[in-house]
Design a protein around this motif. Structure first.
Motif, PDB file in Angstrom:
ATOM      1  N   MET A 198       0.831  -1.217   0.000  1.00 40.64           N
ATOM      2  CA  MET A 198       0.000   0.000   0.000  1.00 40.64           C
ATOM      3  C   MET A 198       0.856   1.254   0.000  1.00 40.64           C
ATOM      4  SD  MET A 198      -3.525   0.529   1.975  1.00 40.64           S
ATOM      5  CE  MET A 198      -3.064   1.040   3.610  1.00 40.64           C
ATOM      6  N   ASN A 199       2.172   1.059   0.195  1.00 37.04           N
ATOM      7  CA  ASN A 199       3.084   2.187   0.229  1.00 37.04           C
ATOM      8  C   ASN A 199       3.044   3.011  -1.053  1.00 37.04           C
ATOM      9  OD1 ASN A 199       4.718   3.510   1.905  1.00 37.04           O
ATOM     10  ND2 ASN A 199       6.590   2.490   1.276  1.00 37.04           N
ATOM     11  N   ASN A 200       3.119   2.335  -2.198  1.00 34.65           N
ATOM     12  CA  ASN A 200       3.151   3.042  -3.474  1.00 34.65           C
ATOM     13  C   ASN A 200       1.908   3.880  -3.686  1.00 34.65           C
ATOM     14  OD1 ASN A 200       5.612   2.242  -4.225  1.00 34.65           O
ATOM     15  ND2 ASN A 200       4.967   0.797  -5.800  1.00 34.65           N
ATOM     16  N   ILE A 201       0.769   3.392  -3.269  1.00 33.08           N
ATOM     17  CA  ILE A 201      -0.468   4.139  -3.453  1.00 33.08           C
ATOM     18  C   ILE A 201      -0.409   5.458  -2.694  1.00 33.08           C
ATOM     19  CG2 ILE A 201      -2.902   4.131  -2.803  1.00 33.08           C
ATOM     20  CD1 ILE A 201      -3.107   1.333  -3.731  1.00 33.08           C
ATOM     21  N   GLY A 202      -0.015   5.349  -1.452  1.00 28.90           N
ATOM     22  CA  GLY A 202       0.067   6.569  -0.650  1.00 28.90           C
ATOM     23  C   GLY A 202       1.033   7.573  -1.224  1.00 28.90           C
ATOM     24  N   LEU A 203       2.220   7.106  -1.588  1.00 30.27           N
ATOM     25  CA  LEU A 203       3.233   8.043  -2.090  1.00 30.27           C
ATOM     26  C   LEU A 203       2.800   8.668  -3.410  1.00 30.27           C
ATOM     27  CD1 LEU A 203       6.486   6.121  -1.201  1.00 30.27           C
ATOM     28  CD2 LEU A 203       5.676   8.263  -0.245  1.00 30.27           C
TER      29      LEU A 203
END
Lengths: 92, 92, 92, 92, 92, 92, 92, 92, 92, 92, 92, 92, 92, 92
Positions: D1-6
């Motif tokens: 989910m990191n990529n989505i947030g960034l």
């Protein structure tokens, strides 16, 4: 492989910034010189030859500064001795 | 895979900034030259030919600085030797 | 998945900043040229044709610098070779 | 989910800054052009038509630069290919 | 919950900065245009109609740039697709 | 191998920035000098020889400052004693 | 509780900066417009009505930009949807 | 080996920046002096000798400032006592 | 207790900066308006009433921008809803 | 050995920056003084002696500021008491 | 004890910066207003009363902006509600 | 030994920057004063004595500001009480 | 002991910066006012009394802004309530 | 011993920067005042006494701002209460 990545990154960044920052001065300087040349032409149409010749010699001087930047930028991309060393070493 | 990501990031950033920063100088310089050309035209309509010719040669000089930036920017995107090396290596 | 995220982030940021910073110079330069054109028109209404023509050719020169930025910005969003490579690799 | 947030964060930030920074140049440039147009009108009321027409064509040129920024900004919010990819992947 | 917090933070910051930075250019540009309009009025009171009309059309052009920023700012606060996605996901 | 990478990175960055920053002053200075030379030519065409000669001597002075930067930049790329030491040591 | 703290911090900072930065442009722009209005009044006391009316309409335009900033700033403090969501969630 | 790397890095960076930043002032100052000299020549061609002599003495003063920077820059590259100490120590 | 400390810190900093940065524009704008008013008074002593009245209405416009900043600053210190929430929560 | 490295680094950096930043003011100041001297010479050729003498005394004043910087810069390289202490200690 | 230290630090810093930054605008604005007042006095000595009275009312407006900053600064030092809360809590 | 290294580093950096930044103002201020003195000399050769005397007294005032910086810079290098304490302590 | 060190550091830094930044505005503003006063004196020697009196009242206004900064700076050094609290606590 | 080192570092840095930044404003302000004084002297040699007296009183005002900075700077070096406390504590 760390050195290769870092050297590549810095070379790319430096090449870009050298040309980018190096374009501000010459472009503004040439703009000013040309602007004044046109004013001079309008004031003394009879001296068009002298004015135009002096302008172009002057523009060549300023352009030379932009070309120094372009040369450094291309050297950093295509003839970078640091990159050469690092790649050679990594390939050995 | 680290080097690939970093090289890609820096290439993208450098390509963008080179063109962005490199557009400030030429645009302002051309604006100034054209502005003065119009003043000159209004002062000496009879010299319209000389003024316009000198203006366009001058604009070509300034535009050349912007084009250096565009060239460096496109090289960094489409003909980047560092990227080529890193990709080749990763593919080997 | 790290490289995908970072490449996407930098592409977005670079695309935005390229257009944003790249709009300052052309807009100011065009503003100056147009302002002077109107002064010239008021001084020499008889030369309206020459002045307007020179102005529009000049604006095209300046606009071209803004369009270089727009092109680089769109390339970074829709035709980004680094993104293509990273996605292809992640999909393999 | 990191990529989505960034990716979301950077898209938001870039969209905002693109429009914000991209508004400085056009607004100042248009202000200058209009200011000079009014001076010209006061000097040559008889040429009001030519002056106004040239002004509006010129403003359209400058406005187009602001609209490029607006377009990039909206693309980054509503038609962002990087966000599309990241979301699709996260949904898969 | 990390993504929610970060997306909220960035949206708030971007919305604020977009409007803040985006107010500098239009306000200065309008100030300049109005200032010159008043000078023009004082020089040519008989042309008050033309001058005022041109001024207001011009101000509308500049105001439109400020409104683009306002729109982007409100979209980021009340119709932010990234926030919508992140919240939907967190609620699922 | 750490020292090699760092020395290479800093040399590349410093070489690029030296030329880039070092081009701003000379280009603007030369632009100013040439612009004034053209005004002077238009005012006193009879003194064209003295003016042109003084201009070129002056440009040589300014160009010398740009060349100092170019020299430092090339020394940092091709004759960098620190790099030489670090490479020699690494090769031993 | 982390998200609450961060969202609060950023909202406070953004609200303050939006109003602070957003006050520079309008204040300077209004200062300029008023200054010129007074010069115009001194030059054409007979047109005091037209000048004052145009000035106040113009000031309203500029003030509207400052008010956009004030609105965004108050929304961020008292009607912040992100804060509402985060608090609701924390309370559930 | 840490000290060697760091000392080398800082020396390279400082040498480059010293010359780069140190070129801005002298180049602009010389540009201004030359520009005014040409205006003076055009106004008083009879005083060409005095003007030219004063100009060249003045340029020598300004150039001396640039040369101080060049000297410091070369000392940092080729006669750096800190580097000497660090290398000697590493070699012992 | 972390959120309390951070919210307090940011509120203090934001309150201070809002007033500090928000004082630059209005103070400079008012200075300019007053300066021009005095020039106008010296040119047209007979219009002192109109000039002074217009000046004070104008100053009220500018002062209102400073007061927006003061209001935001005091709200952040004495009526900060985020601080209220955080303290209430910590006290529960 | 840590202190030696850090002291050397900072000394090098400070020596370079002192001379670099310290060259901007004197060079610009001297350029301005010389430029005005030449204008004065052109206006009053009969006072060439007084003007030149006053100019050179003034340049000596300005040059003294540059020399303060040069002195500090050389002290930091060749007579740095902190370096002396650190080296002595390391050698004991 | 962490919150106490941080709140104290930020309060000190914010109080200092608020007054420091907040002094730039008013001081420059007042300087400008006074300078113009003296010019006006020299032009119209007969209107000394009106000019002086308008000047002092105007200075009071500008000074009020500086006093807002002073008030905020003193509130942050001597009547800081955040500090009060944190100290009370630490003492309980 | 940590404190010794840090105190030495900061002293060196502060001494350099104090002189460097402190040279900008005085050099520019002196340049301006001298430039205007020469213009005054050219306008009123008969008052050469008064002008020169006033100039030199004024330059002494400005130079005193530069000397304050020089004094602080030398105190930081050769009579630094903090360094004295730290060294004494380390030696005990 | 951590809080004592940090509070001391920030107080020192804030006291110094407050006075340093706070000296820029007043000094420039006073310089401008005095400069214009001298011009006014030269234009209207008969009004020397009014001009000088207005000048000194005005300088007192500006000086008051500098004194606010000086007061804040001294309070932060010698009557700092935060430092008092922290020291008292550490001593208990 | 940590607090001693940090307090010493910050005191040194703050003392240097206070004097350095605090010299810019006064030096430029004095330069401007002196420059205008000389112009005034050249215009009204008969008022040399009034002009010179007003100038020196004005310079004393500006110099006082520089002296405030010098005083703060010396207090931070030689009469720093924070340093006194920290040293006393360390010695106990």
């Amino acid at each position: 492989m760390n050195n290769i990545g870092l050297t590549a990154m810095i070379s790319i960044l430096a090449a870009g910034l050298t040309m980018a920052i190096g374009s501000i001065g010459p472009a503004l300087g040439e703009g000013r010189a040309i602007a004044q040349a046109l004013t001079a032409l309008a004031q003394q149409p009879d001296e068009a030859n002298t004015i135009t010749r002096t302008l172009f010699v002057g523009l060549a001087f300023i352009e030379s500064v932009a070309i120094y930047c372009f040369v450094i930028s291309l050297i950093l991309i295509f003839a970078n001795p640091f990159w050469g060393y690092v790649v050679t070493k990594a390939g050995g």
